[in-house]
Design an enzyme around this catalytic site. Structure first.
Site, PDB file in Angstrom:
ATOM      1  N   SER A  41       0.771  -1.092   0.053  1.00  0.00           N
ATOM      2  CA  SER A  41       0.023  -0.084   0.210  1.00  0.00           C
ATOM      3  C   SER A  41       0.819   1.474   0.046  1.00  0.00           C
ATOM      4  O   SER A  41       0.303   2.430  -0.042  1.00  0.00           O
ATOM      5  CB  SER A  41      -0.928  -0.042   1.262  1.00  0.00           C
ATOM      6  N   HIS A  55      -3.001  -3.299  -6.060  1.00  0.00           N
ATOM      7  CA  HIS A  55      -3.439  -2.829  -4.818  1.00  0.00           C
ATOM      8  C   HIS A  55      -4.831  -3.203  -4.271  1.00  0.00           C
ATOM      9  O   HIS A  55      -5.840  -2.471  -5.001  1.00  0.00           O
ATOM     10  CB  HIS A  55      -3.091  -1.338  -4.622  1.00  0.00           C
ATOM     11  N   GLU A 102      -6.638  -1.044  -7.596  1.00  0.00           N
ATOM     12  CA  GLU A 102      -5.571  -0.127  -8.479  1.00  0.00           C
ATOM     13  C   GLU A 102      -4.371  -0.979  -8.817  1.00  0.00           C
ATOM     14  O   GLU A 102      -3.981  -1.804  -8.147  1.00  0.00           O
ATOM     15  CB  GLU A 102      -4.985   0.961  -7.428  1.00  0.00           C
ATOM     16  N   ASN A 138      -4.921   6.243  -1.474  1.00  0.00           N
ATOM     17  CA  ASN A 138      -4.268   6.544  -0.135  1.00  0.00           C
ATOM     18  C   ASN A 138      -3.748   7.994  -0.186  1.00  0.00           C
ATOM     19  O   ASN A 138      -3.706   8.695   0.714  1.00  0.00           O
ATOM     20  CB  ASN A 138      -3.194   5.502  -0.030  1.00  0.00           C
TER      21      ASN A 138
HETATM   22  P1  NAD Z   1      -0.495  -9.562   7.282  1.00  0.00           P
HETATM   23  O1  NAD Z   1       0.665  -9.489   8.425  1.00  0.00           O
HETATM   24  O2  NAD Z   1      -1.683 -10.215   7.789  1.00  0.00           O
HETATM   25  O3  NAD Z   1       0.122 -10.884   6.401  1.00  0.00           O
HETATM   26  C1  NAD Z   1       1.623 -10.960   5.776  1.00  0.00           C
HETATM   27  C2  NAD Z   1       2.004 -12.449   5.827  1.00  0.00           C
HETATM   28  O4  NAD Z   1       3.003 -12.660   5.092  1.00  0.00           O
HETATM   29  C3  NAD Z   1       1.991 -12.865   7.302  1.00  0.00           C
HETATM   30  O5  NAD Z   1       0.981 -14.202   7.386  1.00  0.00           O
HETATM   31  C4  NAD Z   1       3.698 -13.673   7.105  1.00  0.00           C
HETATM   32  O6  NAD Z   1       3.788 -14.797   7.885  1.00  0.00           O
HETATM   33  C5  NAD Z   1       3.635 -13.605   5.713  1.00  0.00           C
HETATM   34  N1  NAD Z   1       5.183 -13.440   5.394  1.00  0.00           N
HETATM   35  C6  NAD Z   1       6.336 -12.698   5.708  1.00  0.00           C
HETATM   36  N2  NAD Z   1       7.434 -13.091   5.000  1.00  0.00           N
HETATM   37  C7  NAD Z   1       7.008 -14.076   4.173  1.00  0.00           C
HETATM   38  C8  NAD Z   1       7.683 -14.628   3.260  1.00  0.00           C
HETATM   39  N3  NAD Z   1       9.171 -14.253   3.062  1.00  0.00           N
HETATM   40  N4  NAD Z   1       7.152 -15.449   2.421  1.00  0.00           N
HETATM   41  C9  NAD Z   1       5.940 -15.715   2.270  1.00  0.00           C
HETATM   42  N5  NAD Z   1       5.016 -15.113   3.428  1.00  0.00           N
HETATM   43  C10 NAD Z   1       5.744 -14.306   4.177  1.00  0.00           C
HETATM   44  O7  NAD Z   1      -0.292  -8.266   6.580  1.00  0.00           O
HETATM   45  P2  NAD Z   1      -1.622  -7.915   5.502  1.00  0.00           P
HETATM   46  O8  NAD Z   1      -2.389  -7.100   6.085  1.00  0.00           O
HETATM   47  O9  NAD Z   1      -1.677  -9.292   4.816  1.00  0.00           O
HETATM   48  O10 NAD Z   1      -0.689  -7.074   4.548  1.00  0.00           O
HETATM   49  C11 NAD Z   1      -0.018  -7.693   3.298  1.00  0.00           C
HETATM   50  C12 NAD Z   1       0.560  -6.569   2.319  1.00  0.00           C
HETATM   51  O11 NAD Z   1      -0.752  -5.988   1.844  1.00  0.00           O
HETATM   52  C13 NAD Z   1       1.353  -5.338   2.929  1.00  0.00           C
HETATM   53  O12 NAD Z   1       2.092  -5.046   1.874  1.00  0.00           O
HETATM   54  C14 NAD Z   1       0.382  -4.211   3.105  1.00  0.00           C
HETATM   55  O13 NAD Z   1       0.727  -3.210   3.013  1.00  0.00           O
HETATM   56  C15 NAD Z   1      -0.718  -4.711   1.835  1.00  0.00           C
HETATM   57  N6  NAD Z   1      -2.059  -4.333   2.256  1.00  0.00           N
HETATM   58  C16 NAD Z   1      -2.780  -4.309   3.347  1.00  0.00           C
HETATM   59  C17 NAD Z   1      -4.096  -3.795   3.803  1.00  0.00           C
HETATM   60  C18 NAD Z   1      -4.875  -4.028   5.057  1.00  0.00           C
HETATM   61  O14 NAD Z   1      -5.832  -3.251   5.149  1.00  0.00           O
HETATM   62  N7  NAD Z   1      -4.343  -4.753   5.867  1.00  0.00           N
HETATM   63  C19 NAD Z   1      -4.838  -3.282   2.506  1.00  0.00           C
HETATM   64  C20 NAD Z   1      -4.065  -3.176   1.179  1.00  0.00           C
HETATM   65  C21 NAD Z   1      -2.678  -3.551   1.199  1.00  0.00           C
END
Ligand code: NAD
Length: 709
Positions: free
Chosen positions: A428, A449, A461, A499
């Protein structure tokens, strides 16, 4: 032009509608005139005992009235004349004195369903393409060709309001269960069965109809019960529309009026109120959004877009909150094989379970069969290694928001996946170019995104860098669409589009609270303005840590005007991260909000209610922080057009649709007036409100974002 082909055999007239040079059937002026004549002939011809109405198109029965005719309406009188003509024609069907059977395959919507409702009997095919509904209120109008009269009489008041007031479209099975169609048949036998029904009806047979069920009948047949049904529905509509969308309430009145004073009076009410709504501002904006999203569906975001590549297998790196949402949505909507990868089996298991819940939910809502549910569930798999990724056509990364972690993951991926595989990040805040910089083929890298929760939020996006290939872009856009998303292609600038324009709005909300504006009042104000939730509630939903991180990135990129509110840091430091941690600005218990946690004010260093800022100023500060930033981002080319920016704001943030989007709001306010407001805010509250240079230019040159409207 002849749209109808008519054959008569055995006393049954078979009318096949196949609008020439059009992919679908719709009710145009030509269709109306021809049908009028045909009805005349059928009425006169004593040898004809019954009529069957069919479509010659493969996917539509009748998709509705001709929207181009509707858009061309300039005055209330024109609108009134149009709808009265339509009503008169449709009324002729039941007045024929001969049974008319509608044989429905494909979309049967709006005026198409209203015509079918005026028939004696309806058969529909049990087929995915068959969709039955009255979506009018979504365009800010009401079903005005008898829909508000005939549907409640057919299936009961409550059941009819449920469809009309929400503008629902139902699968054939559900329309059958609700009694809108009399019979479900296999597409191969639709015509034969319709002819059989026509013969039976001509012979005097009449179907027995429950009319909304026993419970509905008991409640709705007595005046007090009926009044209760309407009162409840009215309350729900008021809560849902916040008084900004007049159509649902008007439709409710049209139903009520018709039941009280009879069908003719009801039809008059429908016509008069349709005429008012059709030329009103809200309907005009909703129709524009409809056209914009339709145009976006054919737009791949690149000039001379190449054919998108097929995606059959999707890899998802990171099975956390977003990864699971992406995987589950991809399998249910696009039917692809999905492989989730995370670092531990526990994380994989949790992710798979969350993805499966999305598939389960589709079954619960009866959108898929048990058989499909089993198949889709089996298409989901996961592991801690990269097994299965070699054959992926697309990989979406959703690991922690950390550049080093993302680099490591993409490097591994690059060594693992095939030559043609496209690599996407769901980041994000991290610029896609910083991710792709370490890779040997940055042309296949882009951002996808998604918004949370993925299965519900309608926007995607797609972020392209200067190096992303048109083929990768077209493929990501096409796949996003298969996942059911409205897709907007944006450039790789900090915060992308959504954002970027959201951050100054949320920062300003934080600032207002710090200045002593009371939290619930602030949220209420913006909800009343038309947002689905207030900004503070939204911050709690997003997560205060996530919000702070995003605004820090934007602060770094754009300087002072994006400075996050200092108090927010203290709140995050205290571990209050919003809904997910059980408390942020509000308190949460068992997932339910329990009012403002008053200790927040001390944490931020303020006292609630100490501010003396007028509501209008509070609203302007929040709104214009967003609008001004939207202009700057548009000027930098973050989105390709005001249309893309407005649609993304509506679908990504819930920007009030009746205002048409941020840029459209500026057009409506008047660009010089908007500049004036920003200047006033700058004087009163600081330089962050300095009007965007483009806005100043436009004001001087008398320009608008949408010059043709
Ligand atoms: P999260 O912490 O729930 O999930 C991340 C996952 O990635 C975890 O399960 C972790 O174990 C795993 N991980 C870490 N290293 C890894 C690797 N080397 N190989 C495979 N898996 C690995 O986080 P999230 O909220 O799902 O966010 C993930 C991405 O999405 C981020 O880049 C975040 O900015 C983006 N995002 C989040 C949201 C939101 O609302 N949460 C919205 C849009 C975008």
């Amino acid at each position: 032009m002849t749209a109808f082909t008519t054959t008569v055999a055995d006393g049954i007239a078979r009318l096949v509608l196949d609008l020439p040079h059009e992919p679908i059937n719709k009710i145009t002026r030509g269709v109306r005139e021809e049908l009028e004549q045909l009805v005349e002939e059928v009425a006169r011809d004593a040898a004809i005992r019954a009529v069957v109405l069919l479509s010659g198109k493969s996917d539509t029965f009748i998709a509705g009235a001709d929207i181009d005719e509707f858009v061309a309406l300039r005055t209330r009188d024109e609108a009134y004349a149009l709808v009265k003509g339509g009503q008169a024609l449709i009324n002729r069907l039941p007045a024929l004195g001969k049974p008319v059977v509608a044989a429905i395959h494909g979309a049967c919507l709006g005026g198409g369903l209203e015509a079918a409702l005026a028939c004696t009997y309806r058969l529909a095919t049990e087929h995915d393409k068959t969709k039955i509904g009255l979506p009018e209120v979504q365009l800010g109008i009401i079903p005005a060709a008898g829909g508000c009269q005939r549907l409640p009489r057919l299936i009961g008041i409550q059941a009819a309001l449920d469809i009309i007031l929400a503008g629902k479209t139902l699968p054939a099975k559900s329309a059958f269960r609700r009694g809108i169609v009399d019979e479900l048949v296999h597409p191969a036998v639709l015509e034969r069965e319709a002819m059989r029904a026509a013969r039976q009806l001509a012979g005097g047979w009449r179907p027995a109809r429950p009319g909304g069920g026993v419970k509905a009948a008991l409640l709705e047949k007595n005046p007090a019960g009926r009044a209760l049904v309407f009162a409840l529905a009215r309350k729900q509509v008021r809560a849902k529309t916040g008084g900004h969308y007049p159509a649902p309430l008007t439709a409710l009145q049209a139903v009520e009026h018709g039941l009280r004073y009879g069908v003719d009076a009801g039809l008059d009410f429908e016509a008069a109120s349709f005429a008012d709504l059709a030329v009103g501002d809200v309907s005009r904006e909703l129709v524009r959004i409809f056209f914009a999203t339709t145009a976006l569906k054919k737009d791949f975001g690149v000039a001379d877009a190449p054919e998108p590549r097929p995606v059959e297998r999707l890899g998802v790196a990171g099975a956390g909150f977003m990864g699971a949402g992406i995987g589950g949505t991809a399998v249910t909507q696009a039917g692809v094989d999905v492989r989730l990868r995370d670092t531990s089996l526990t994380a994989v298991g949790k992710g798979l379970a969350a993805a499966r819940r999305i598939v389960d939910d589709r079954l619960k809502r009866r959108r898929i069969s048990k058989y499909e549910h089993r198949r889709l569930t089996a298409q989901l798999s996961g592991g801690t290694g990269w097994a299965g990724f070699r054959r992926a056509d697309l990989v979406i990364e959703a690991v922690f928001e950390d550049l080093d972690v993302k680099h490591a993951v993409f490097r591994e991926l690059e060594a693992e996946v095939g030559e043609e595989c496209i690599l996407a990040s769901n980041t994000s805040t991290i610029p896609i170019e910083r991710i792709s910089a370490v890779l040997s083929r940055p042309e296949r890298v882009l951002g996808m995104h998604f918004f949370s929760p993925v299965e519900k939020m309608p926007l995607l996006e797609v972020i392209v860098t200067g190096q992303t290939s048109p083929s990768a872009t077209a493929t990501a856009v096409a796949f996003g669409r298969r996942m059911g998303k409205t897709v907007v292609v944006v450039q790789d600038h900090p915060g992308f589009w959504v954002n970027r324009i959201l951050a100054p709005y949320l920062n300003e909300a934080g600032r207002l609270v710090a200045e002593g504006v009371e939290i619930e009042g602030l949220d209420r104000l913006m909800k009343r303005f038309g947002f689905p939730v207030g900004p503070i509630t939204l911050l709690d939903e997003i997560g205060l840590d996530v919000g702070l991180k995003a605004s820090s990135v934007l602060h770094e990129a754009f300087g002072d005007r994006m400075r996050p509110q200092e108090g927010l840091k203290a709140v995050v430091a205290a571990g209050r991260l919003g809904r997910k941690s059980g408390g942020g600005f509000y308190r949460y218990k068992k997932g339910k909000r329990r009012g403002v946690d008053e200790s927040i004010y001390a944490l931020i260093g303020t006292q609630p209610g100490s501010a003396t800022i007028a509501d209008a100023d509070v609203r302007d500060r929040l709104l214009y922080a967003m609008l001004n930033e939207a202009v700057r981002a548009l000027d930098e080319g973050v989105v390709r057009s005001p249309r893309d920016g407005d649609i993304a704001a509506i679908f990504g943030i819930g920007y009030p649709p009746f205002l048409g989007g941020p840029l459209r709001t500026l057009d409506r306010a008047g660009i010089p007036q908007a500049v004036e407001i920003l200047r006033r805010l700058t004087t009163a509250y600081g330089d962050r409100f300095t009007p965007a240079p483009r806005l100043e230019r436009m004001a001087a040159d008398g320009e608008r974002f949408y010059p043709d409207d």
